[in-house]
Design a protein around this motif. Structure first.
Motif, PDB file in Angstrom:
ATOM      1  N   ALA A 259       0.854  -1.177   0.000  1.00 46.72           N
ATOM      2  CA  ALA A 259       0.000   0.000   0.000  1.00 46.72           C
ATOM      3  C   ALA A 259       0.895   1.234   0.000  1.00 46.72           C
ATOM      4  O   ALA A 259       2.029   1.199   0.510  1.00 46.72           O
ATOM      5  CB  ALA A 259      -0.905  -0.005   1.227  1.00 46.72           C
ATOM      6  N   ASN A 260       0.413   2.303  -0.585  1.00 49.44           N
ATOM      7  CA  ASN A 260       1.237   3.500  -0.682  1.00 49.44           C
ATOM      8  C   ASN A 260       1.778   3.912   0.681  1.00 49.44           C
ATOM      9  O   ASN A 260       2.938   4.293   0.820  1.00 49.44           O
ATOM     10  CB  ASN A 260       0.439   4.649  -1.310  1.00 49.44           C
ATOM     11  N   GLY A 261       0.952   3.791   1.710  1.00 51.63           N
ATOM     12  CA  GLY A 261       1.381   4.189   3.040  1.00 51.63           C
ATOM     13  C   GLY A 261       2.425   3.278   3.647  1.00 51.63           C
ATOM     14  O   GLY A 261       3.043   3.616   4.656  1.00 51.63           O
ATOM     15  N   GLU A 262       2.646   2.086   3.042  1.00 53.43           N
ATOM     16  CA  GLU A 262       3.652   1.146   3.540  1.00 53.43           C
ATOM     17  C   GLU A 262       5.022   1.352   2.878  1.00 53.43           C
ATOM     18  O   GLU A 262       5.995   0.732   3.278  1.00 53.43           O
ATOM     19  CB  GLU A 262       3.195  -0.289   3.293  1.00 53.43           C
ATOM     20  N   THR A 263       5.081   2.200   1.877  1.00 53.25           N
ATOM     21  CA  THR A 263       6.343   2.434   1.184  1.00 53.25           C
ATOM     22  C   THR A 263       7.254   3.297   2.048  1.00 53.25           C
ATOM     23  O   THR A 263       6.788   4.030   2.923  1.00 53.25           O
ATOM     24  CB  THR A 263       6.100   3.136  -0.162  1.00 53.25           C
ATOM     25  N   ALA A 268      11.156   9.649  -3.040  1.00 58.95           N
ATOM     26  CA  ALA A 268      10.847  10.928  -3.673  1.00 58.95           C
ATOM     27  C   ALA A 268       9.525  10.892  -4.425  1.00 58.95           C
ATOM     28  O   ALA A 268       8.823  11.907  -4.520  1.00 58.95           O
ATOM     29  CB  ALA A 268      11.981  11.318  -4.620  1.00 58.95           C
ATOM     30  N   ALA A 269       9.179   9.709  -4.961  1.00 60.72           N
ATOM     31  CA  ALA A 269       7.962   9.594  -5.779  1.00 60.72           C
ATOM     32  C   ALA A 269       6.766   9.102  -4.977  1.00 60.72           C
ATOM     33  O   ALA A 269       5.723   8.783  -5.556  1.00 60.72           O
ATOM     34  CB  ALA A 269       8.214   8.641  -6.953  1.00 60.72           C
ATOM     35  N   ARG A 270       6.866   9.082  -3.673  1.00 60.95           N
ATOM     36  CA  ARG A 270       5.829   8.450  -2.849  1.00 60.95           C
ATOM     37  C   ARG A 270       4.444   9.029  -3.113  1.00 60.95           C
ATOM     38  O   ARG A 270       3.456   8.292  -3.229  1.00 60.95           O
ATOM     39  CB  ARG A 270       6.181   8.601  -1.366  1.00 60.95           C
ATOM     40  N   ASP A 271       4.343  10.317  -3.236  1.00 61.35           N
ATOM     41  CA  ASP A 271       3.037  10.955  -3.409  1.00 61.35           C
ATOM     42  C   ASP A 271       2.421  10.679  -4.778  1.00 61.35           C
ATOM     43  O   ASP A 271       1.220  10.899  -4.974  1.00 61.35           O
ATOM     44  CB  ASP A 271       3.161  12.471  -3.199  1.00 61.35           C
TER      45      ASP A 271
END
Length: 289
Positions: A259-263, A268-271
Protein backbone atom coordinates in the motif's frame (compact mmCIF):
# COMPACT_ATOMS: atom_id res chain seq x y z
CA UNK A 1 59.09 -27.99 -36.11
CA UNK A 2 58.96 -29.31 -39.68
CA UNK A 3 57.30 -32.63 -38.84
CA UNK A 4 54.25 -31.17 -37.08
CA UNK A 5 51.20 -33.45 -37.15
CA UNK A 6 47.71 -33.57 -35.62
CA UNK A 7 49.26 -35.45 -32.71
CA UNK A 8 52.14 -33.03 -32.10
CA UNK A 9 50.80 -29.56 -32.97
CA UNK A 10 49.48 -28.85 -29.47
CA UNK A 11 52.83 -29.59 -27.88
CA UNK A 12 54.52 -27.56 -30.60
CA UNK A 13 52.40 -24.55 -29.66
CA UNK A 14 53.39 -25.01 -26.00
CA UNK A 15 57.06 -25.32 -26.96
CA UNK A 16 56.87 -22.08 -28.96
CA UNK A 17 55.60 -20.36 -25.80
CA UNK A 18 58.59 -21.42 -23.70
CA UNK A 19 59.90 -17.84 -23.45
CA UNK A 20 56.60 -16.34 -22.23
CA UNK A 21 57.30 -13.84 -19.47
CA UNK A 22 54.01 -14.30 -17.61
CA UNK A 23 53.23 -17.84 -16.44
CA UNK A 24 49.47 -17.27 -16.20
CA UNK A 25 49.29 -15.86 -19.73
CA UNK A 26 51.16 -18.91 -20.98
CA UNK A 27 48.87 -21.27 -19.07
CA UNK A 28 45.66 -19.68 -20.38
CA UNK A 29 46.73 -19.40 -24.03
CA UNK A 30 48.27 -22.88 -24.18
CA UNK A 31 45.10 -24.33 -22.69
CA UNK A 32 43.02 -22.39 -25.23
CA UNK A 33 45.14 -23.78 -28.08
CA UNK A 34 44.83 -27.30 -26.66
CA UNK A 35 41.04 -27.13 -26.61
CA UNK A 36 40.80 -25.46 -30.02
CA UNK A 37 42.99 -28.17 -31.53
CA UNK A 38 40.85 -30.84 -29.84
CA UNK A 39 37.70 -29.20 -31.23
CA UNK A 40 39.06 -29.25 -34.80
CA UNK A 41 40.03 -32.91 -34.51
CA UNK A 42 36.83 -33.99 -32.79
CA UNK A 43 34.56 -32.32 -35.37
CA UNK A 44 36.85 -32.89 -38.36
CA UNK A 45 36.28 -29.24 -39.22
CA UNK A 46 36.12 -28.55 -42.96
CA UNK A 47 37.74 -25.61 -44.73
CA UNK A 48 34.29 -24.17 -45.49
CA UNK A 49 33.22 -24.38 -41.83
CA UNK A 50 36.49 -22.86 -40.66
CA UNK A 51 36.10 -19.98 -43.11
CA UNK A 52 32.45 -19.46 -42.08
CA UNK A 53 33.61 -19.06 -38.49
CA UNK A 54 36.27 -16.54 -39.46
CA UNK A 55 33.76 -14.55 -41.52
CA UNK A 56 31.35 -14.50 -38.56
CA UNK A 57 34.10 -13.03 -36.38
CA UNK A 58 34.93 -10.52 -39.11
CA UNK A 59 31.28 -9.40 -39.24
CA UNK A 60 31.21 -9.21 -35.44
CA UNK A 61 34.12 -6.77 -35.58
CA UNK A 62 32.46 -4.68 -38.27
CA UNK A 63 29.23 -4.15 -36.31
CA UNK A 64 30.75 -3.77 -32.84
CA UNK A 65 30.47 -0.24 -31.42
CA UNK A 66 30.76 1.27 -27.92
CA UNK A 67 26.98 0.73 -27.62
CA UNK A 68 26.88 -2.85 -28.96
CA UNK A 69 29.63 -5.45 -28.66
CA UNK A 70 28.94 -8.53 -30.78
CA UNK A 71 31.86 -10.40 -29.22
CA UNK A 72 30.33 -10.01 -25.75
CA UNK A 73 27.04 -11.22 -27.22
CA UNK A 74 28.74 -14.32 -28.64
CA UNK A 75 30.33 -14.95 -25.24
CA UNK A 76 26.93 -14.57 -23.57
CA UNK A 77 25.10 -16.85 -26.02
CA UNK A 78 27.73 -19.58 -25.78
CA UNK A 79 27.38 -19.55 -21.99
CA UNK A 80 31.01 -18.49 -21.57
CA UNK A 81 30.12 -15.26 -19.76
CA UNK A 82 27.83 -17.17 -17.39
CA UNK A 83 30.47 -19.80 -16.68
CA UNK A 84 33.12 -17.17 -15.94
CA UNK A 85 30.63 -15.55 -13.56
CA UNK A 86 29.88 -18.83 -11.81
CA UNK A 87 33.49 -19.91 -11.27
CA UNK A 88 34.33 -16.44 -9.92
CA UNK A 89 31.44 -16.07 -7.44
CA UNK A 90 32.85 -16.24 -3.88
CA UNK A 91 31.23 -18.68 -1.47
CA UNK A 92 28.27 -17.11 0.35
CA UNK A 93 28.10 -14.07 -1.91
CA UNK A 94 25.28 -13.18 -4.27
CA UNK A 95 25.88 -14.90 -7.59
CA UNK A 96 27.58 -12.91 -10.33
CA UNK A 97 25.65 -12.57 -13.58
CA UNK A 98 26.04 -11.00 -17.01
CA UNK A 99 27.24 -7.42 -17.37
CA UNK A 100 25.58 -7.31 -20.77
CA UNK A 101 26.28 -4.95 -23.66
CA UNK A 102 24.18 -1.95 -22.57
CA UNK A 103 25.95 -0.69 -19.46
CA UNK A 104 26.85 3.01 -19.60
CA UNK A 105 29.59 4.49 -17.47
CA UNK A 106 29.03 7.83 -15.78
CA UNK A 107 25.47 7.19 -14.63
CA UNK A 108 23.86 10.15 -12.84
CA UNK A 109 23.83 10.06 -9.06
CA UNK A 110 20.57 9.06 -7.41
CA UNK A 111 19.88 9.80 -3.76
CA UNK A 112 18.67 6.95 -1.58
CA UNK A 113 14.91 7.02 -2.05
CA UNK A 114 15.30 8.52 -5.52
CA UNK A 115 13.11 8.07 -8.57
CA UNK A 116 13.98 6.32 -11.83
CA UNK A 117 10.33 6.07 -12.85
CA UNK A 118 9.74 9.78 -13.52
CA UNK A 119 6.14 9.07 -14.57
CA UNK A 120 7.23 7.18 -17.67
CA UNK A 121 5.06 4.43 -19.21
CA UNK A 122 5.13 1.15 -17.36
CA UNK A 123 4.11 -0.48 -14.10
CA UNK A 124 5.54 1.52 -11.17
CA UNK A 125 7.68 -0.55 -8.81
CA UNK A 126 9.32 0.16 -5.48
CA UNK A 127 12.66 -1.55 -4.86
CA UNK A 128 13.92 -1.85 -1.31
CA UNK A 129 16.91 -3.77 -0.03
CA UNK A 130 20.16 -3.98 1.81
CA UNK A 131 23.79 -4.66 0.92
CA UNK A 132 25.28 -7.18 3.37
CA UNK A 133 28.65 -8.63 4.29
CA UNK A 134 28.52 -12.24 3.02
CA UNK A 135 30.33 -13.52 6.13
CA UNK A 136 28.67 -11.60 8.95
CA UNK A 137 25.30 -10.59 7.48
CA UNK A 138 25.88 -7.02 8.65
CA UNK A 139 25.04 -4.03 6.48
CA UNK A 140 27.92 -2.49 4.55
CA UNK A 141 28.41 1.22 5.12
CA UNK A 142 29.35 3.25 2.04
CA UNK A 143 28.12 0.69 -0.50
CA UNK A 144 27.21 2.07 -3.91
CA UNK A 145 24.94 0.53 -6.55
CA UNK A 146 25.34 1.17 -10.26
CA UNK A 147 21.83 0.42 -11.57
CA UNK A 148 20.40 0.10 -15.06
CA UNK A 149 17.41 -1.49 -16.76
CA UNK A 150 15.28 -1.22 -19.88
CA UNK A 151 12.22 0.96 -20.36
CA UNK A 152 8.65 -0.24 -20.81
CA UNK A 153 9.22 -0.72 -24.56
CA UNK A 154 11.93 -3.29 -23.77
CA UNK A 155 14.77 -1.05 -24.98
CA UNK A 156 17.74 0.35 -23.10
CA UNK A 157 18.55 4.03 -23.47
CA UNK A 158 21.51 3.33 -25.78
CA UNK A 159 19.16 1.48 -28.15
CA UNK A 160 16.41 4.10 -28.26
CA UNK A 161 16.96 7.65 -29.48
CA UNK A 162 13.55 8.63 -28.07
CA UNK A 163 14.73 8.07 -24.50
CA UNK A 164 16.78 10.68 -22.60
CA UNK A 165 20.48 9.92 -22.31
CA UNK A 166 21.17 7.40 -19.53
CA UNK A 167 17.47 6.90 -18.89
CA UNK A 168 16.93 4.25 -16.18
CA UNK A 169 20.63 4.43 -15.22
CA UNK A 170 21.73 5.59 -11.79
CA UNK A 171 24.51 5.50 -9.21
CA UNK A 172 22.97 5.14 -5.76
CA UNK A 173 24.83 5.41 -2.46
CA UNK A 174 23.22 3.28 0.22
CA UNK A 175 22.38 4.44 3.75
CA UNK A 176 25.04 3.88 6.47
CA UNK A 177 23.44 0.54 7.40
CA UNK A 178 23.54 -0.67 3.79
CA UNK A 179 19.83 -0.17 3.14
CA UNK A 180 18.46 1.45 0.01
CA UNK A 181 15.19 2.20 -1.75
CA UNK A 182 14.15 3.70 -5.07
CA UNK A 183 11.19 3.80 -7.42
CA UNK A 184 11.27 2.58 -11.01
CA UNK A 185 9.09 0.59 -13.41
CA UNK A 186 8.95 -3.15 -13.77
CA UNK A 187 11.62 -4.13 -16.36
CA UNK A 188 10.55 -6.01 -19.47
CA UNK A 189 11.60 -9.24 -21.16
CA UNK A 190 13.37 -8.59 -24.45
CA UNK A 191 15.19 -10.17 -27.36
CA UNK A 192 18.97 -9.94 -27.51
CA UNK A 193 20.13 -8.36 -30.81
CA UNK A 194 19.84 -11.05 -33.48
CA UNK A 195 20.49 -9.14 -36.70
CA UNK A 196 24.19 -10.03 -36.71
CA UNK A 197 26.33 -13.18 -36.76
CA UNK A 198 25.35 -14.08 -33.19
CA UNK A 199 21.71 -14.07 -34.32
CA UNK A 200 22.67 -16.27 -37.26
CA UNK A 201 24.00 -18.79 -34.75
CA UNK A 202 20.74 -18.71 -32.80
CA UNK A 203 18.71 -19.37 -35.93
CA UNK A 204 21.04 -22.18 -37.03
CA UNK A 205 20.49 -23.88 -33.66
CA UNK A 206 16.74 -23.19 -33.50
CA UNK A 207 17.31 -21.22 -30.31
CA UNK A 208 15.28 -18.46 -28.69
CA UNK A 209 16.64 -14.91 -28.37
CA UNK A 210 14.58 -13.95 -25.31
CA UNK A 211 15.92 -12.76 -21.97
CA UNK A 212 13.74 -12.58 -18.84
CA UNK A 213 13.17 -9.14 -17.35
CA UNK A 214 15.93 -8.03 -14.99
CA UNK A 215 17.56 -5.18 -13.11
CA UNK A 216 21.32 -4.84 -13.54
CA UNK A 217 23.46 -4.03 -10.48
CA UNK A 218 27.14 -3.39 -9.90
CA UNK A 219 27.68 -3.25 -6.12
CA UNK A 220 30.91 -1.74 -4.82
CA UNK A 221 32.28 -0.94 -1.36
CA UNK A 222 35.72 -0.32 0.10
CA UNK A 223 37.30 -3.59 1.24
CA UNK A 224 34.93 -5.77 -0.80
CA UNK A 225 35.08 -7.47 -4.17
CA UNK A 226 32.94 -5.66 -6.76
CA UNK A 227 29.80 -7.62 -7.62
CA UNK A 228 28.30 -7.53 -11.12
CA UNK A 229 24.91 -9.21 -11.16
CA UNK A 230 21.30 -9.18 -12.38
CA UNK A 231 18.11 -9.52 -10.36
CA UNK A 232 15.10 -11.17 -12.00
CA UNK A 233 11.50 -10.51 -10.86
CA UNK A 234 9.71 -13.81 -10.35
CA UNK A 235 6.98 -14.94 -12.73
CA UNK A 236 8.74 -14.11 -15.99
CA UNK A 237 8.05 -16.74 -18.67
CA UNK A 238 11.71 -16.83 -19.75
CA UNK A 239 13.36 -17.51 -16.39
CA UNK A 240 14.08 -21.11 -17.39
CA UNK A 241 15.15 -20.37 -20.97
CA UNK A 242 17.36 -17.27 -20.68
CA UNK A 243 19.29 -16.99 -23.95
CA UNK A 244 22.48 -16.00 -22.09
CA UNK A 245 22.20 -18.43 -19.12
CA UNK A 246 22.21 -15.59 -16.57
CA UNK A 247 19.54 -16.79 -14.12
CA UNK A 248 20.49 -18.37 -10.77
CA UNK A 249 18.06 -19.34 -8.03
CA UNK A 250 19.29 -16.67 -5.61
CA UNK A 251 18.85 -13.95 -8.24
CA UNK A 252 15.11 -14.52 -8.68
CA UNK A 253 13.33 -11.84 -6.64
CA UNK A 254 9.85 -12.32 -5.15
CA UNK A 255 7.36 -9.68 -6.23
CA UNK A 256 4.68 -8.43 -3.88
CA UNK A 257 2.68 -5.26 -3.46
CA UNK A 258 2.67 -2.48 -0.90
CA UNK A 259 0.00 0.00 0.00
CA UNK A 260 1.24 3.50 -0.68
CA UNK A 261 1.38 4.19 3.04
CA UNK A 262 3.65 1.15 3.54
CA UNK A 263 6.34 2.43 1.18
CA UNK A 264 9.50 4.02 2.65
CA UNK A 265 8.75 7.56 3.73
CA UNK A 266 11.86 8.98 2.03
CA UNK A 267 10.81 7.85 -1.46
CA UNK A 268 10.85 10.93 -3.67
CA UNK A 269 7.96 9.59 -5.78
CA UNK A 270 5.83 8.45 -2.85
CA UNK A 271 3.04 10.96 -3.41
CA UNK A 272 2.73 9.96 -7.07
CA UNK A 273 2.63 6.20 -6.60
CA UNK A 274 -0.66 4.29 -7.04
CA UNK A 275 -2.66 3.11 -4.04
CA UNK A 276 -0.96 -0.27 -4.29
CA UNK A 277 2.42 -0.62 -5.96
CA UNK A 278 4.67 -3.51 -6.97
CA UNK A 279 7.42 -4.22 -4.46
CA UNK A 280 10.75 -5.99 -5.12
CA UNK A 281 12.80 -6.73 -1.97
CA UNK A 282 16.53 -7.26 -2.63
CA UNK A 283 19.37 -8.65 -0.53
CA UNK A 284 22.86 -8.25 -2.00
CA UNK A 285 25.68 -10.15 -0.29
CA UNK A 286 29.24 -9.01 -0.99
CA UNK A 287 32.48 -10.90 -0.33
CA UNK A 288 35.46 -9.25 1.29
CA UNK A 289 38.44 -8.52 -0.96
Amino acid sequence: MRNVSPDTITQAFADYAAKAEDARTKEVLCSLAKHLHAFVKETQLTHAEWMAGLMALTRAGEITTPERNEFILFSDLFGVSALVDMVNTPKGATNCSNLGPFHQRGAPELADGGDLWKDQPGEPMVVTGRVLDAETGEGIAGATLDLWQNADNGLYAVQDAAQPAKNYHALLRCAPDGTFAFSTTRPKSYNVPYDGPAGDMLRALGRDAWRPAHLHVIAEAAGYRPLVTELFPEGDPYLDSDAVFGVREDLVVPLGTLANGETPTHLAARDRLPERVLHAPLLIRMARA
